[in-house]
Design a protein around this motif. Structure first.
Motif, PDB file in Angstrom:
ATOM      1  N   ASP A 102       0.821  -1.207   0.000  1.00  0.00           N
ATOM      2  CA  ASP A 102       0.000   0.000   0.000  1.00  0.00           C
ATOM      3  C   ASP A 102       0.857   1.260   0.000  1.00  0.00           C
ATOM      4  O   ASP A 102       0.339   2.352   0.259  1.00  0.00           O
ATOM      5  N   SER A 103       2.151   1.115  -0.275  1.00  0.00           N
ATOM      6  CA  SER A 103       3.025   2.286  -0.309  1.00  0.00           C
ATOM      7  C   SER A 103       4.138   2.051  -1.334  1.00  0.00           C
ATOM      8  O   SER A 103       3.850   2.018  -2.523  1.00  0.00           O
ATOM      9  N   LEU A 104       5.393   1.848  -0.891  1.00  0.00           N
ATOM     10  CA  LEU A 104       6.514   1.712  -1.815  1.00  0.00           C
ATOM     11  C   LEU A 104       7.318   0.450  -1.518  1.00  0.00           C
ATOM     12  O   LEU A 104       7.857   0.302  -0.422  1.00  0.00           O
ATOM     13  N   LEU A 105       7.395  -0.432  -2.507  1.00  0.00           N
ATOM     14  CA  LEU A 105       8.332  -1.546  -2.513  1.00  0.00           C
ATOM     15  C   LEU A 105       9.427  -1.187  -3.503  1.00  0.00           C
ATOM     16  O   LEU A 105       9.163  -1.036  -4.705  1.00  0.00           O
ATOM     17  N   LEU A 106      10.637  -1.045  -2.999  1.00  0.00           N
ATOM     18  CA  LEU A 106      11.747  -0.573  -3.826  1.00  0.00           C
ATOM     19  C   LEU A 106      12.825  -1.639  -3.876  1.00  0.00           C
ATOM     20  O   LEU A 106      13.417  -1.975  -2.849  1.00  0.00           O
TER      21      LEU A 106
END
Length: 319
Positions: A251-255
């Motif tokens: 639900d945000s950032l997978l980097l």
């Protein structure tokens, strides 16, 4: 003589007895009870007398025995700011009552020692917790609000609830079979392992220099829920890894700056942003409802299903 107030689970000296008191008859600190010897107090066990500790004995002052201490509980020496296990308790000791490591204090679990947190018990760290042995959370709650170091030899197992509200640095191994929540900074170093079999929740930041495996074990199915940043990192030739055999909800950032693999049983539901800057391999199912970016010079290998749903988009600047 000695007056001990047991109206609660905290046994305290009665001031009428003075600061130096002698135990002249056998006494038991029961499971779930805590006896604290204050900073200006002295407890003496008389010759021929037995003090049995099944709970927690905290020594801030002076503890002297010419009798016998039978200890199957936990003895914490707080006469300095270093809290240490008492060797009389053996190498495996169980926390049966709530306990707080205060700010400025440190508790070190030595190599070969095991601290078990009993069911319903809370251990709160506001100071420094260093685990060179094993921490086994068997039904309790471990909350870190200070500094928590898990060196290379350290083992943490959780079958209940761990909450990290500050800094947890992991060089060793963490195995989660219930709920692990990171609300601040989890620094997962190269060579370290985290194995998740149930709920791994991130609300702040996880840096993955080591190996993070999200797995299935019988009826336990791993779920990583990311509400902020999980970054798979590399440092020189040291490569971080995220291996997904179960479920990830982003639900945000997978980097990804290193190695990200989704295996045949694995699924990802992407509701925000996945950015791949290195190597991403998919043998499972990826459902993207927002943005999946394969950056310049990055490699995305897809051997199963990549579902670009309504409202989602895939942008490829790499291979």
């Amino acid at each position: 003589g000695l007056v001990l107030d047991k109206s609660s689970n905290d046994l305290t000296f009665n001031s009428d007895g003075g600061n130096s008191q002698t135990l002249n008859n056998a006494f038991t600190i029961a499971s779930g009870e805590t006896l604290t010897i204050g900073s200006s107090e002295t407890l003496i066990i008389a010759s021929g007398v037995t003090l049995e500790n099944v709970g927690i004995l905290i020594n801030i002052g002076t503890f002297t025995t010419t009798g016998t201490l039978t200890n199957t509980g936990l003895v914490l020496d707080k006469s300095s700011n270093d809290l240490t296990f008492n060797s009389d308790g053996g190498t495996s000791q169980t926390l049966k009552g709530d306990f707080t490591i205060a700010s400025g204090e440190s508790l070190t679990i030595a190599s070969g020692q095991t601290l078990t947190i009993d069911s319903g018990v809370t251990l709160t760290n506001n100071g420094i917790l260093t685990n060179n042995g094993t921490i086994a959370n068997n039904g309790g709650t471990l909350t870190n609000k200070g500094k928590w170091d898990n060196p290379v030899v350290g083992i943490i197992t959780n079958s209940s609830n761990i909450i990290n509200d500050s800094l947890l640095t992991n060089y060793g191994s963490i195995e989660n079979s219930d709920t692990f929540t990171n609300n601040n900074m989890l620094d997962h170093k190269y060579g370290a392992t985290i194995t998740n079999y149930k709920n791994f929740n991130n609300t702040k930041r996880v840096d993955v220099y080591g190996k993070l495996d999200n797995k299935i074990n019988g009826g336990l199915v791993g779920l990583i829920t990311n509400n902020n940043i999980i970054e798979i990192k590399k440092s020189g030739t040291d490569l971080g890894e995220l291996n997904n055999y179960a479920n990830i909800t982003n639900d945000s950032l997978l980097l990804n700056q290193s190695t990200f693999k989704v295996f045949k049983t694995g699924t990802i539901t992407n509701n925000q942003t996945i950015t791949n800057n290195e190597n991403f391999t998919n043998y499972g199912i990826i459902n993207t409802n927002k943005m999946f970016l394969n950056a310049e010079n990055a490699h995305f290998y897809n051997y199963n299903k990549f579902m670009n749903n309504t409202g989602g988009w895939y942008k490829n600047n790499g291979v």
